[in-house]
Design a protein around this motif. Structure first.
Motif, PDB file in Angstrom:
ATOM      1  N   GLY A  92     -48.864  13.998 -85.287  1.00  0.00           N
ATOM      2  CA  GLY A  92     -49.742  14.288 -84.167  1.00  0.00           C
ATOM      3  C   GLY A  92     -50.770  13.219 -83.854  1.00  0.00           C
ATOM      4  N   GLY A  93     -50.367  12.135 -83.244  1.00  0.00           N
ATOM      5  CA  GLY A  93     -51.294  11.112 -82.791  1.00  0.00           C
ATOM      6  C   GLY A  93     -51.817  10.193 -83.882  1.00  0.00           C
ATOM      7  N   ARG A  94     -51.202  10.197 -85.024  1.00  0.00           N
ATOM      8  CA  ARG A  94     -51.638   9.337 -86.123  1.00  0.00           C
ATOM      9  C   ARG A  94     -50.503   8.380 -86.483  1.00  0.00           C
ATOM     10  NH1 ARG A  94     -56.318  11.329 -87.770  1.00  0.00           N
ATOM     11  NH2 ARG A  94     -56.489  10.259 -89.749  1.00  0.00           N
ATOM     12  N   GLN A  95     -50.869   7.160 -86.843  1.00  0.00           N
ATOM     13  CA  GLN A  95     -49.883   6.169 -87.252  1.00  0.00           C
ATOM     14  C   GLN A  95     -49.688   6.273 -88.757  1.00  0.00           C
ATOM     15  OE1 GLN A  95     -50.960   2.177 -86.366  1.00  0.00           O
ATOM     16  NE2 GLN A  95     -49.025   1.340 -87.075  1.00  0.00           N
ATOM     17  N   PHE A  96     -48.462   6.472 -89.198  1.00  0.00           N
ATOM     18  CA  PHE A  96     -48.164   6.643 -90.620  1.00  0.00           C
ATOM     19  C   PHE A  96     -48.406   5.329 -91.338  1.00  0.00           C
ATOM     20  CE2 PHE A  96     -45.954   7.626 -94.438  1.00  0.00           C
ATOM     21  CZ  PHE A  96     -46.049   9.003 -94.528  1.00  0.00           C
ATOM     22  N   PRO A  97     -49.042   5.362 -92.528  1.00  0.00           N
ATOM     23  CA  PRO A  97     -49.228   4.112 -93.266  1.00  0.00           C
ATOM     24  C   PRO A  97     -47.880   3.545 -93.712  1.00  0.00           C
ATOM     25  CG  PRO A  97     -50.038   6.004 -94.524  1.00  0.00           C
ATOM     26  CD  PRO A  97     -49.596   6.504 -93.187  1.00  0.00           C
ATOM     27  N   GLY A  98     -47.588   2.362 -93.306  1.00  0.00           N
ATOM     28  CA  GLY A  98     -46.308   1.749 -93.634  1.00  0.00           C
ATOM     29  C   GLY A  98     -45.216   2.080 -92.634  1.00  0.00           C
ATOM     30  N   ASN A  99     -45.556   2.805 -91.583  1.00  0.00           N
ATOM     31  CA  ASN A  99     -44.619   3.213 -90.537  1.00  0.00           C
ATOM     32  C   ASN A  99     -43.404   3.924 -91.126  1.00  0.00           C
ATOM     33  OD1 ASN A  99     -46.274   2.248 -88.479  1.00  0.00           O
ATOM     34  ND2 ASN A  99     -45.492   0.182 -88.761  1.00  0.00           N
ATOM     35  N   LEU A 100     -42.198   3.602 -90.688  1.00  0.00           N
ATOM     36  CA  LEU A 100     -40.991   4.302 -91.136  1.00  0.00           C
ATOM     37  C   LEU A 100     -40.716   4.130 -92.637  1.00  0.00           C
ATOM     38  CD1 LEU A 100     -38.530   6.030 -90.459  1.00  0.00           C
ATOM     39  CD2 LEU A 100     -37.320   3.915 -89.891  1.00  0.00           C
ATOM     40  N   PRO A 101     -40.784   2.920 -93.187  1.00  0.00           N
ATOM     41  CA  PRO A 101     -40.544   2.814 -94.631  1.00  0.00           C
ATOM     42  C   PRO A 101     -41.541   3.631 -95.458  1.00  0.00           C
ATOM     43  CG  PRO A 101     -40.393   0.654 -93.641  1.00  0.00           C
ATOM     44  CD  PRO A 101     -40.908   1.586 -92.582  1.00  0.00           C
ATOM     45  N   GLY A 102     -42.777   3.705 -95.022  1.00  0.00           N
ATOM     46  CA  GLY A 102     -43.775   4.494 -95.740  1.00  0.00           C
ATOM     47  C   GLY A 102     -43.465   5.975 -95.724  1.00  0.00           C
ATOM     48  N   SER A 103     -43.026   6.476 -94.583  1.00  0.00           N
ATOM     49  CA  SER A 103     -42.694   7.898 -94.508  1.00  0.00           C
ATOM     50  C   SER A 103     -41.437   8.216 -95.315  1.00  0.00           C
ATOM     51  CB  SER A 103     -42.528   8.348 -93.052  1.00  0.00           C
ATOM     52  OG  SER A 103     -41.395   7.767 -92.459  1.00  0.00           O
ATOM     53  N   LEU A 104     -40.480   7.301 -95.350  1.00  0.00           N
ATOM     54  CA  LEU A 104     -39.275   7.525 -96.149  1.00  0.00           C
ATOM     55  C   LEU A 104     -39.597   7.533 -97.646  1.00  0.00           C
ATOM     56  CD1 LEU A 104     -36.652   5.350 -94.244  1.00  0.00           C
ATOM     57  CD2 LEU A 104     -36.985   7.815 -94.120  1.00  0.00           C
ATOM     58  N   VAL A 105     -40.458   6.633 -98.079  1.00  0.00           N
ATOM     59  CA  VAL A 105     -40.844   6.594 -99.494  1.00  0.00           C
ATOM     60  C   VAL A 105     -41.601   7.869 -99.870  1.00  0.00           C
ATOM     61  CG1 VAL A 105     -42.347   5.421-101.163  1.00  0.00           C
ATOM     62  CG2 VAL A 105     -40.816   4.094 -99.709  1.00  0.00           C
ATOM     63  N   ALA A 106     -42.529   8.305 -99.023  1.00  0.00           N
ATOM     64  CA  ALA A 106     -43.261   9.545 -99.301  1.00  0.00           C
ATOM     65  C   ALA A 106     -42.310  10.735 -99.336  1.00  0.00           C
ATOM     66  CB  ALA A 106     -44.343   9.758 -98.246  1.00  0.00           C
ATOM     67  N   GLY A 107     -41.334  10.763 -98.446  1.00  0.00           N
ATOM     68  CA  GLY A 107     -40.358  11.846 -98.441  1.00  0.00           C
ATOM     69  C   GLY A 107     -39.495  11.877 -99.688  1.00  0.00           C
ATOM     70  N   VAL A 108     -39.046  10.716-100.139  1.00  0.00           N
ATOM     71  CA  VAL A 108     -38.204  10.651-101.339  1.00  0.00           C
ATOM     72  C   VAL A 108     -39.017  11.049-102.570  1.00  0.00           C
ATOM     73  CG1 VAL A 108     -36.959   9.073-102.869  1.00  0.00           C
ATOM     74  CG2 VAL A 108     -36.549   9.009-100.422  1.00  0.00           C
ATOM     75  N   ILE A 109     -40.242  10.570-102.677  1.00  0.00           N
ATOM     76  CA  ILE A 109     -41.082  10.950-103.820  1.00  0.00           C
ATOM     77  C   ILE A 109     -41.317  12.458-103.817  1.00  0.00           C
ATOM     78  CG2 ILE A 109     -43.407  10.761-104.795  1.00  0.00           C
ATOM     79  CD1 ILE A 109     -43.353   7.813-103.918  1.00  0.00           C
ATOM     80  N   GLY A 110     -41.620  13.033-102.656  1.00  0.00           N
ATOM     81  CA  GLY A 110     -41.797  14.480-102.571  1.00  0.00           C
ATOM     82  C   GLY A 110     -40.526  15.241-102.899  1.00  0.00           C
ATOM     83  N   GLY A 111     -39.397  14.753-102.433  1.00  0.00           N
ATOM     84  CA  GLY A 111     -38.126  15.413-102.713  1.00  0.00           C
ATOM     85  C   GLY A 111     -37.772  15.409-104.184  1.00  0.00           C
ATOM     86  N   VAL A 112     -37.969  14.276-104.839  1.00  0.00           N
ATOM     87  CA  VAL A 112     -37.656  14.179-106.264  1.00  0.00           C
ATOM     88  C   VAL A 112     -38.618  15.032-107.090  1.00  0.00           C
ATOM     89  CG1 VAL A 112     -37.617  12.582-108.226  1.00  0.00           C
ATOM     90  CG2 VAL A 112     -36.504  11.952-106.087  1.00  0.00           C
ATOM     91  N   LEU A 113     -39.909  14.978-106.767  1.00  0.00           N
ATOM     92  CA  LEU A 113     -40.869  15.810-107.498  1.00  0.00           C
ATOM     93  C   LEU A 113     -40.599  17.297-107.282  1.00  0.00           C
ATOM     94  CD1 LEU A 113     -44.232  13.897-107.003  1.00  0.00           C
ATOM     95  CD2 LEU A 113     -42.868  14.098-109.073  1.00  0.00           C
ATOM     96  N   GLY A 114     -40.287  17.657-106.058  1.00  0.00           N
ATOM     97  CA  GLY A 114     -39.999  19.056-105.764  1.00  0.00           C
ATOM     98  C   GLY A 114     -38.735  19.549-106.423  1.00  0.00           C
TER      99      GLY A 114
END
Length: 94
Positions: free
Chosen positions: A26-48
């Protein structure tokens, strides 16, 4: 957790990292753009998939429901609190 569980957690993290980083911040630029969001998603997926244990739907020892939820939540939190607000330029110079 077996190989199939790791693959499921990583794939869930990649998909949700992309989707949440792209559409739900919502109107915010993700830190690291697409690679940053993919890394955060993978870390969350593995931890979960790894931390909660064997409740819900599991695939080769990985908790898939928790992987999806953790991936979405972690990606959203990183994007919301770590992201910078996008500013629209007015086009006038003074």
């Amino acid at each position: 957790m077996g190989v199939l569980g790791w693959v499921a957690a990583i794939v869930a993290g990649l998909i949700l990292g992309w989707a949440v980083g792209r559409y739900a911040i919502g109107g915010r630029q993700f830190p690291g753009n697409l690679p940053g969001s993919l890394v955060a998603g993978v870390i969350g997926g593995v931890l979960g998939a790894w931390i909660p244990g064997n409740w819900g739907w599991t695939l080769d020892g990985a908790n898939v429901i928790a992987a999806v939820l953790a991936s979405a939540v972690l990606t959203w939190l990183v994007g919301y609190f770590g992201g910078k607000e996008e500013r629209k330029s007015t086009g006038s110079s003074s």
